[in-house]
Write a protein that holds these residues in place. Structure first.
Motif, PDB file in Angstrom:
ATOM      1  N   ILE A  54     -37.322 -13.960 -43.831  1.00 49.98           N
ATOM      2  CA  ILE A  54     -37.760 -12.690 -43.274  1.00 49.98           C
ATOM      3  C   ILE A  54     -37.977 -12.826 -41.760  1.00 49.98           C
ATOM      4  CG2 ILE A  54     -39.663 -11.004 -43.297  1.00 49.98           C
ATOM      5  CD1 ILE A  54     -39.976 -11.576 -46.282  1.00 49.98           C
ATOM      6  N   PHE A  56     -36.117 -13.836 -39.536  1.00 47.60           N
ATOM      7  CA  PHE A  56     -34.953 -13.481 -38.737  1.00 47.60           C
ATOM      8  C   PHE A  56     -34.861 -11.987 -38.437  1.00 47.60           C
ATOM      9  CE2 PHE A  56     -33.450 -17.416 -40.983  1.00 47.60           C
ATOM     10  CZ  PHE A  56     -33.668 -18.242 -39.885  1.00 47.60           C
ATOM     11  N   ILE A  57     -35.600 -11.150 -39.177  1.00 54.56           N
ATOM     12  CA  ILE A  57     -35.683  -9.748 -38.778  1.00 54.56           C
ATOM     13  C   ILE A  57     -37.092  -9.404 -38.291  1.00 54.56           C
ATOM     14  CG2 ILE A  57     -33.741  -8.813 -40.057  1.00 54.56           C
ATOM     15  CD1 ILE A  57     -35.622  -8.129 -42.336  1.00 54.56           C
ATOM     16  N   ALA A  61     -37.776  -7.681 -34.569  1.00 52.71           N
ATOM     17  CA  ALA A  61     -38.355  -6.339 -34.614  1.00 52.71           C
ATOM     18  C   ALA A  61     -39.662  -6.291 -33.821  1.00 52.71           C
ATOM     19  CB  ALA A  61     -38.597  -5.913 -36.063  1.00 52.71           C
ATOM     20  N   PRO A  96     -38.258   6.535 -29.795  1.00 56.52           N
ATOM     21  CA  PRO A  96     -38.051   6.461 -31.244  1.00 56.52           C
ATOM     22  C   PRO A  96     -37.597   5.077 -31.710  1.00 56.52           C
ATOM     23  CG  PRO A  96     -37.050   8.441 -30.329  1.00 56.52           C
ATOM     24  CD  PRO A  96     -37.450   7.585 -29.164  1.00 56.52           C
ATOM     25  N   THR A  97     -36.769   4.408 -30.888  1.00 56.36           N
ATOM     26  CA  THR A  97     -36.287   3.081 -31.254  1.00 56.36           C
ATOM     27  C   THR A  97     -37.438   2.074 -31.261  1.00 56.36           C
ATOM     28  OG1 THR A  97     -34.192   3.672 -30.229  1.00 56.36           O
ATOM     29  CG2 THR A  97     -34.533   1.347 -30.734  1.00 56.36           C
ATOM     30  N   LEU A 100     -39.469   2.678 -34.356  1.00 62.85           N
ATOM     31  CA  LEU A 100     -38.786   2.137 -35.541  1.00 62.85           C
ATOM     32  C   LEU A 100     -38.988   0.622 -35.637  1.00 62.85           C
ATOM     33  CD1 LEU A 100     -36.762   2.364 -37.934  1.00 62.85           C
ATOM     34  CD2 LEU A 100     -34.949   1.937 -36.272  1.00 62.85           C
ATOM     35  N   PHE A 101     -38.777  -0.095 -34.525  1.00 62.37           N
ATOM     36  CA  PHE A 101     -38.890  -1.549 -34.573  1.00 62.37           C
ATOM     37  C   PHE A 101     -40.330  -1.981 -34.856  1.00 62.37           C
ATOM     38  CE2 PHE A 101     -34.708  -1.963 -32.322  1.00 62.37           C
ATOM     39  CZ  PHE A 101     -34.117  -2.731 -33.294  1.00 62.37           C
ATOM     40  N   LEU A 104     -40.871  -1.560 -38.480  1.00 62.97           N
ATOM     41  CA  LEU A 104     -40.182  -2.611 -39.237  1.00 62.97           C
ATOM     42  C   LEU A 104     -40.904  -3.950 -39.117  1.00 62.97           C
ATOM     43  CD1 LEU A 104     -36.479  -1.648 -38.486  1.00 62.97           C
ATOM     44  CD2 LEU A 104     -37.693  -1.409 -40.663  1.00 62.97           C
ATOM     45  N   TRP A 107     -43.777  -3.625 -41.551  1.00 62.84           N
ATOM     46  CA  TRP A 107     -43.284  -3.626 -42.935  1.00 62.84           C
ATOM     47  C   TRP A 107     -42.859  -5.028 -43.369  1.00 62.84           C
ATOM     48  CZ3 TRP A 107     -42.970  -0.203 -46.965  1.00 62.84           C
ATOM     49  CH2 TRP A 107     -42.134  -0.560 -48.016  1.00 62.84           C
ATOM     50  N   THR A 108     -41.997  -5.664 -42.549  1.00 67.46           N
ATOM     51  CA  THR A 108     -41.511  -6.993 -42.924  1.00 67.46           C
ATOM     52  C   THR A 108     -42.657  -8.007 -42.893  1.00 67.46           C
ATOM     53  OG1 THR A 108     -40.850  -7.425 -40.639  1.00 67.46           O
ATOM     54  CG2 THR A 108     -39.162  -6.559 -42.095  1.00 67.46           C
ATOM     55  N   LEU A 111     -44.565  -7.656 -46.193  1.00 68.57           N
ATOM     56  CA  LEU A 111     -43.827  -8.254 -47.309  1.00 68.57           C
ATOM     57  C   LEU A 111     -43.709  -9.774 -47.178  1.00 68.57           C
ATOM     58  CD1 LEU A 111     -40.930  -5.767 -48.145  1.00 68.57           C
ATOM     59  CD2 LEU A 111     -43.042  -6.202 -49.374  1.00 68.57           C
ATOM     60  N   CYS A 210     -30.522  -7.035 -31.763  1.00 68.26           N
ATOM     61  CA  CYS A 210     -31.482  -5.929 -31.660  1.00 68.26           C
ATOM     62  C   CYS A 210     -31.541  -5.384 -30.232  1.00 68.26           C
ATOM     63  CB  CYS A 210     -32.862  -6.379 -32.120  1.00 68.26           C
ATOM     64  SG  CYS A 210     -32.954  -6.641 -33.897  1.00 68.26           S
ATOM     65  N   TYR A 213     -28.363  -3.335 -29.777  1.00 66.30           N
ATOM     66  CA  TYR A 213     -28.519  -2.098 -30.566  1.00 66.30           C
ATOM     67  C   TYR A 213     -29.416  -1.108 -29.827  1.00 66.30           C
ATOM     68  CZ  TYR A 213     -30.379   1.089 -34.052  1.00 66.30           C
ATOM     69  OH  TYR A 213     -30.787   2.223 -34.702  1.00 66.30           O
ATOM     70  N   VAL A 217     -28.318   2.603 -28.571  1.00 66.46           N
ATOM     71  CA  VAL A 217     -28.973   3.799 -29.101  1.00 66.46           C
ATOM     72  C   VAL A 217     -29.672   4.573 -27.981  1.00 66.46           C
ATOM     73  CG1 VAL A 217     -30.832   4.572 -30.596  1.00 66.46           C
ATOM     74  CG2 VAL A 217     -29.230   2.875 -31.420  1.00 66.46           C
TER      75      VAL A 217
ATOM     76  N   SER B  19     -37.603  -6.534 -47.425  1.00 68.50           N
ATOM     77  CA  SER B  19     -37.658  -6.546 -45.958  1.00 68.50           C
ATOM     78  C   SER B  19     -36.302  -6.190 -45.354  1.00 68.50           C
ATOM     79  CB  SER B  19     -38.072  -7.927 -45.454  1.00 68.50           C
ATOM     80  OG  SER B  19     -39.396  -8.215 -45.835  1.00 68.50           O
ATOM     81  N   PHE B  20     -35.263  -6.921 -45.775  1.00 66.30           N
ATOM     82  CA  PHE B  20     -33.931  -6.693 -45.198  1.00 66.30           C
ATOM     83  C   PHE B  20     -33.421  -5.290 -45.547  1.00 66.30           C
ATOM     84  CE2 PHE B  20     -32.286 -10.568 -43.199  1.00 66.30           C
ATOM     85  CZ  PHE B  20     -33.281 -11.467 -43.526  1.00 66.30           C
ATOM     86  N   GLU B  30     -32.000   5.936 -38.230  1.00 70.02           N
ATOM     87  CA  GLU B  30     -32.032   6.270 -36.802  1.00 70.02           C
ATOM     88  C   GLU B  30     -30.647   6.693 -36.319  1.00 70.02           C
ATOM     89  OE1 GLU B  30     -32.983   3.220 -33.894  1.00 70.02           O
ATOM     90  OE2 GLU B  30     -33.607   4.772 -32.482  1.00 70.02           O
TER      91      GLU B  30
END
Lengths: 240, 45
Positions: A54, A56-57, A61, A96-97, A100-101, A104, A107-108, A111, A210, A213, A217, B19-20, B30
């Protein structure tokens, strides 16, 4: 070539139109490579097993969430001190980006926390200040969208971005300032990296994915904002 | 390579793919919303 001319929406608009696909392609390629490295090549962690992947994201983020807010504050300073239209547009294109990050990252993190710490959430410095960052993004968007006069919305947003940026160093250093379940800094000057080389490669690839991206965006969103606010600057055909 | 083993992620599959998966979903959402905004502003411009 005079770079300053790109500070005007009229000349920025076609430039952004040419640049965003480049960043989108870079983001896609890096993401594919980074996910392959992170999920298939990087070794199993000797303490956490597979669930550590996990990271790695989660880390990209979290970094983007913090970094984008700093960039917004920077554009906010430009917008307030030079009254440049494009700075304010970029500031608002990024929000917004960043939100979002940051979501995330939370969230990650939750978890990842459950299987490793036994809890989705605790109110410690790192997590609480990251939640504050998320609410700052929500507040920024709500504030700027609720003011009809765009220039006033820009100034109010710039002020919130600048004042709110004081939270960023608090997030970053929270793990060294206060006791936390959260691990310390992933990369530090004294310790270098605590990760295996393949893990570092996967992480770096995902971080730059990221980045690319976010740039792609933000450029597309800035173009939409220019069309919405200054349709006169979007001339024939180049509305693609 | 054994795929069942890969997806189980050492028994932590729900956490890893949760997660992913949400990460991918967030990015997709988005991009979708931005596309809609782009299209709307092009029609208006």
């Amino acid at each position: 070539m005079n770079l300053y001319r790109y500070a005007s929406p009229a000349s920025f608009y076609p430039l952004a139109g040419r640049l965003w696909p480049v960043f989108a392609v870079i983001a896609a390629l890096l993401a594919v490579y980074g996910l392959y490295e992170g999920l298939f090549v990087a070794p199993t962690d000797f303490q956490q097993g597979e669930v550590y992947r996990i990271v790695f994201i989660h880390v990209p983020a979290a970094w983007m969430g913090m970094f984008i807010y700093l960039v917004m504050a920077f554009y906010g300073v430009l917008a307030l001190s030079f009254n440049t239209r494009l700075s304010a547009m970029m500031m608002r294109a990024l929000a917004p980006t960043g939100m979002l990050f940051t979501f995330l990252a939370l969230w990650t993190g939750a978890l990842w926390g459950k299987p490793t710490w036994g809890t989705y959430w605790i109110w410690d410095g790192r997590m609480t200040s990251t939640l504050v960052l998320f609410f700052l993004y929500v507040g920024f968007i709500a504030l700027t969208e609720s003011i009809d006069d765009e220039r006033r919305a820009d100034r109010a947003g710039a002020l919130l971005a600048i004042v709110g940026s004081v939270n960023i160093p608090i997030i970053y250093f929270s793990v060294t300032w206060w006791n936390s379940l959260h691990q310390g800094l992933t990369f530090s000057k004294s310790g270098g990296s605590k990760m295996a080389p393949d893990m570092v490669i996967a992480m770096v690839a995902m971080v730059f994915a990221c980045w690319a991206y976010s740039i792609a965006v933000a450029l597309v969103r800035a173009r939409a904002i220019i069309r919405e606010r200054e349709p006169a600057h979007v001339w024939n055909g180049e509305a693609a | 390579m054994n795929w069942a083993e890969f997806f189980s992620m050492g028994g932590r599959g729900a956490f890893v793919w949760g997660s992913f998966g949400v990460f991918a979903l967030g990015i997709a959402l988005e991009v979708l919303l931005l596309r809609m905004r782009s299209r709307r502003s092009k029609e208006a411009a």
